[in-house]
Write a protein that holds these residues in place. Sequence first.
Motif, PDB file in Angstrom:
ATOM      1  N   ASP A  97      11.851   8.410  43.311  1.00 27.53           N
ATOM      2  CA  ASP A  97      12.947   9.174  43.924  1.00 27.53           C
ATOM      3  C   ASP A  97      12.957  10.617  43.433  1.00 27.53           C
ATOM      4  OD1 ASP A  97      13.681   6.926  45.308  1.00 27.53           O
ATOM      5  OD2 ASP A  97      15.405   6.445  44.041  1.00 27.53           O
ATOM      6  N   ALA A  98      12.712  10.806  42.143  1.00 25.91           N
ATOM      7  CA  ALA A  98      12.691  12.167  41.601  1.00 25.91           C
ATOM      8  C   ALA A  98      11.570  12.972  42.246  1.00 25.91           C
ATOM      9  CB  ALA A  98      12.512  12.125  40.084  1.00 25.91           C
ATOM     10  N   ALA A  99      10.415  12.343  42.423  1.00 24.17           N
ATOM     11  CA  ALA A  99       9.293  13.031  43.053  1.00 24.17           C
ATOM     12  C   ALA A  99       9.588  13.331  44.522  1.00 24.17           C
ATOM     13  CB  ALA A  99       8.036  12.176  42.937  1.00 24.17           C
ATOM     14  N   ARG A 100      10.213  12.409  45.196  1.00 25.51           N
ATOM     15  CA  ARG A 100      10.528  12.598  46.625  1.00 25.51           C
ATOM     16  C   ARG A 100      11.518  13.748  46.809  1.00 25.51           C
ATOM     17  NH1 ARG A 100      10.104   8.596  50.794  1.00 25.51           N
ATOM     18  NH2 ARG A 100      10.331   9.694  52.773  1.00 25.51           N
ATOM     19  N   ARG A 101      12.523  13.815  45.928  1.00 28.50           N
ATOM     20  CA  ARG A 101      13.496  14.906  46.027  1.00 28.50           C
ATOM     21  C   ARG A 101      12.816  16.252  45.819  1.00 28.50           C
ATOM     22  NH1 ARG A 101      16.651  11.286  43.003  1.00 28.50           N
ATOM     23  NH2 ARG A 101      16.230  12.465  41.081  1.00 28.50           N
ATOM     24  N   ALA A 102      11.886  16.312  44.850  1.00 32.19           N
ATOM     25  CA  ALA A 102      11.188  17.565  44.598  1.00 32.19           C
ATOM     26  C   ALA A 102      10.321  17.964  45.779  1.00 32.19           C
ATOM     27  CB  ALA A 102      10.326  17.433  43.346  1.00 32.19           C
ATOM     28  N   THR A 103       9.731  16.978  46.426  1.00 39.26           N
ATOM     29  CA  THR A 103       8.855  17.245  47.569  1.00 39.26           C
ATOM     30  C   THR A 103       9.643  17.719  48.780  1.00 39.26           C
ATOM     31  OG1 THR A 103       7.298  15.556  46.805  1.00 39.26           O
ATOM     32  CG2 THR A 103       7.154  16.213  49.117  1.00 39.26           C
ATOM     33  N   GLU A 104      10.838  17.163  48.965  1.00 40.17           N
ATOM     34  CA  GLU A 104      11.598  17.424  50.182  1.00 40.17           C
ATOM     35  C   GLU A 104      12.653  18.503  50.031  1.00 40.17           C
ATOM     36  OE1 GLU A 104      13.096  13.576  51.136  1.00 40.17           O
ATOM     37  OE2 GLU A 104      11.151  12.835  51.873  1.00 40.17           O
ATOM     38  N   SER A 105      12.796  19.066  48.824  1.00 40.45           N
ATOM     39  CA  SER A 105      13.811  20.089  48.616  1.00 40.45           C
ATOM     40  C   SER A 105      13.471  21.359  49.389  1.00 40.45           C
ATOM     41  CB  SER A 105      13.927  20.414  47.121  1.00 40.45           C
ATOM     42  OG  SER A 105      14.787  21.518  46.921  1.00 40.45           O
ATOM     43  N   SER A 106      14.359  21.752  50.271  1.00 41.47           N
ATOM     44  CA  SER A 106      14.121  22.959  51.071  1.00 41.47           C
ATOM     45  C   SER A 106      14.273  24.226  50.243  1.00 41.47           C
ATOM     46  CB  SER A 106      15.103  23.002  52.250  1.00 41.47           C
ATOM     47  OG  SER A 106      16.450  22.982  51.789  1.00 41.47           O
ATOM     48  N   ALA A 107      14.959  24.108  49.096  1.00 42.30           N
ATOM     49  CA  ALA A 107      15.184  25.290  48.267  1.00 42.30           C
ATOM     50  C   ALA A 107      14.009  25.576  47.341  1.00 42.30           C
ATOM     51  CB  ALA A 107      16.457  25.104  47.433  1.00 42.30           C
ATOM     52  N   ALA A 108      13.152  24.567  47.122  1.00 38.59           N
ATOM     53  CA  ALA A 108      12.052  24.735  46.176  1.00 38.59           C
ATOM     54  C   ALA A 108      10.912  25.532  46.803  1.00 38.59           C
ATOM     55  CB  ALA A 108      11.547  23.377  45.717  1.00 38.59           C
ATOM     56  N   GLU A 109      10.338  26.415  46.016  1.00 41.49           N
ATOM     57  CA  GLU A 109       9.176  27.161  46.471  1.00 41.49           C
ATOM     58  C   GLU A 109       7.960  26.248  46.568  1.00 41.49           C
ATOM     59  OE1 GLU A 109       8.669  31.505  45.142  1.00 41.49           O
ATOM     60  OE2 GLU A 109       9.446  30.458  43.380  1.00 41.49           O
ATOM     61  N   HIS A 110       7.073  26.554  47.498  1.00 39.15           N
ATOM     62  CA  HIS A 110       5.814  25.828  47.556  1.00 39.15           C
ATOM     63  C   HIS A 110       5.025  26.100  46.275  1.00 39.15           C
ATOM     64  CE1 HIS A 110       5.542  25.167  52.184  1.00 39.15           C
ATOM     65  NE2 HIS A 110       6.764  24.977  51.709  1.00 39.15           N
ATOM     66  N   GLY A 111       4.472  25.040  45.693  1.00 36.41           N
ATOM     67  CA  GLY A 111       3.707  25.181  44.469  1.00 36.41           C
ATOM     68  C   GLY A 111       4.547  25.411  43.232  1.00 36.41           C
ATOM     69  N   ALA A 112       5.861  25.178  43.306  1.00 36.80           N
ATOM     70  CA  ALA A 112       6.748  25.414  42.175  1.00 36.80           C
ATOM     71  C   ALA A 112       6.375  24.518  40.994  1.00 36.80           C
ATOM     72  CB  ALA A 112       8.198  25.160  42.571  1.00 36.80           C
ATOM     73  N   ALA A 113       6.405  25.082  39.806  1.00 41.31           N
ATOM     74  CA  ALA A 113       6.064  24.318  38.607  1.00 41.31           C
ATOM     75  C   ALA A 113       6.973  23.105  38.440  1.00 41.31           C
ATOM     76  CB  ALA A 113       6.137  25.213  37.376  1.00 41.31           C
ATOM     77  N   SER A 114       8.254  23.256  38.746  1.00 40.56           N
ATOM     78  CA  SER A 114       9.188  22.145  38.599  1.00 40.56           C
ATOM     79  C   SER A 114       8.854  21.019  39.570  1.00 40.56           C
ATOM     80  CB  SER A 114      10.621  22.627  38.829  1.00 40.56           C
ATOM     81  OG  SER A 114      10.760  23.185  40.134  1.00 40.56           O
ATOM     82  N   GLY A 115       8.382  21.363  40.754  1.00 43.07           N
ATOM     83  CA  GLY A 115       7.994  20.351  41.721  1.00 43.07           C
ATOM     84  C   GLY A 115       6.741  19.616  41.302  1.00 43.07           C
ATOM     85  N   ILE A 116       5.762  20.360  40.784  1.00 39.92           N
ATOM     86  CA  ILE A 116       4.533  19.736  40.303  1.00 39.92           C
ATOM     87  C   ILE A 116       4.846  18.779  39.163  1.00 39.92           C
ATOM     88  CG2 ILE A 116       2.354  20.216  39.124  1.00 39.92           C
ATOM     89  CD1 ILE A 116       2.210  22.807  40.784  1.00 39.92           C
ATOM     90  N   ARG A 117       5.763  19.201  38.294  1.00 39.30           N
ATOM     91  CA  ARG A 117       6.167  18.340  37.179  1.00 39.30           C
ATOM     92  C   ARG A 117       6.798  17.044  37.672  1.00 39.30           C
ATOM     93  NH1 ARG A 117      10.977  17.570  34.134  1.00 39.30           N
ATOM     94  NH2 ARG A 117      10.581  17.116  31.917  1.00 39.30           N
ATOM     95  N   ALA A 118       7.705  17.145  38.640  1.00 39.28           N
ATOM     96  CA  ALA A 118       8.397  15.958  39.141  1.00 39.28           C
ATOM     97  C   ALA A 118       7.454  15.025  39.893  1.00 39.28           C
ATOM     98  CB  ALA A 118       9.544  16.380  40.051  1.00 39.28           C
TER      99      ALA A 118
END
Length: 494
Positions: free
Chosen positions: A213-234
């Motif tokens: 779920d944490a990974a899915r939220r990071a993937t689908e967050s419209s506010a997150a930049e593409h390639g964001a470090a926080s997204g890669i971490r999640a």
Amino acid sequence: MYRQAAGVVRAAARTRAVKPRAQHPRCNSSTSAAQKSPPRLPWAIGLLAAGGAGYCFGRDSSSTSSNSTPTLPPSSSVPGIPSAASEADIPVDSPVAVLGLAAANAKLREQAQSFVFANGRHRGRVDVVRVASNARVEDEWAVGVGPGVGGGEALYVGVYDGHAGWATSAVLQQALIRYVSGALGQLPPSSDVHIVDSAIKKAFTRLDDRIMDAARRATESSAAEHGAASGIRALAPAIAGSCALLSVYDAASSTLRTAVTGDSRAVLGAWSPQSGAYAAEALSKDQTGFNEDEVRRLDAAHPGELANMIDPKSGRLMGIAVTRAFGDHRWKWPSEAVSAAQGRLFGYEPRPNSMTPPYMTARPEVTTRRVAAADFAILASDGLWDVISSADAVACVERWLAAKKAGRPEAVTPAPSRFTVGENGYAGWKATPRDFAIEDLDSAAVCLVKNALGGRRRGMFCGAMTADAPLSRYVRDDITVQVIFFKDPYGNDK
């Protein structure tokens, strides 16, 4: 290091037969090599006191953080080129250090530890060793004492065999025992086997759901930049995967519960007073496409897709070697979600023929067994089981116990090394009792891994320990072995 109540602990292993490593042994997609783990602590004994609680996990503690701006070292002059009379005088020696027997033994023990625990009138013992092959190593393990069924004290011993990366097994090392202990501690002491099994299974799946779920939220967050470090971490613990093997021992009832997700394996060495010998009894069953129960389960859940799911020759599920695991988002998410992770966070492409996911689950199968003080259990990642059978592993530990009781190792005569070349053209071997070298009386786990990698075939053992990444992936897998003695063979009774 994690500390809880009176217990204080630490930690740190795995290996496989020679086979092609151009693709990951569990899933057929390439993975990038990460930073190599630093050397672990030397062999040690940890005491888990009665009435206390502890948690020991084999983890690197080398990560650092700093908010300061890094600076380069001062500039220096370009060095001169050494002169040589001819090309023959230019050294081109291999940088790989050849390990002799003493050095190979030392390397084998770099990530070995032992612990004792309270077990009624006796003390029990857990020997642990890990041998890394991947860089960064993907196997992890944990040992701990904490609440069990009804809040009573229980011993937890876990092996986490990662694949396609190390992040998932690292999460399990930190969290799975705590999830299961928390669930069992809330049950009434009178809970029957079905209630206990259900609690363990739900704890496994809740943890996996949280990871995914944490990974899915990071993937689908419209506010997150593409390639964001926080997204890669999640995404990291979901894009990789891990098997999980966890045993829970209740000393008050002499009950050993074993939960398996994937193909790490637990085997009991059951002592028979009648025969005066040990017999190997399965505590888990590998969850792969060769497991008929798993094939039936998948066929029932995905009717009409069996031919596209399971390769009967390799036993793989749409390219992956196991049918249950934590993480592994490509076998659990819809293709559009996998593609979104690929496009936004550098994820992998969807699996071919994925139609009705999820195909994988982290839900374990659980066995329950009463054990005696003379028994022992072996838990190991599949790197061990690729080269030794369950029965021969039990025979190895049985001979180790006999040598320990006698107070001296067996006499060892070195034997020649011979490989068997398989249909794929790669070399391999099997460890059998005729080639055992029973000489490492400081740790049953160390003794078992040494014999899996060659035993008295000294050349094979030294070569297996000499091989470094990436070649080592063609020689051995990461290997983690834990041997639980319900009565300490060192005689450390209370």
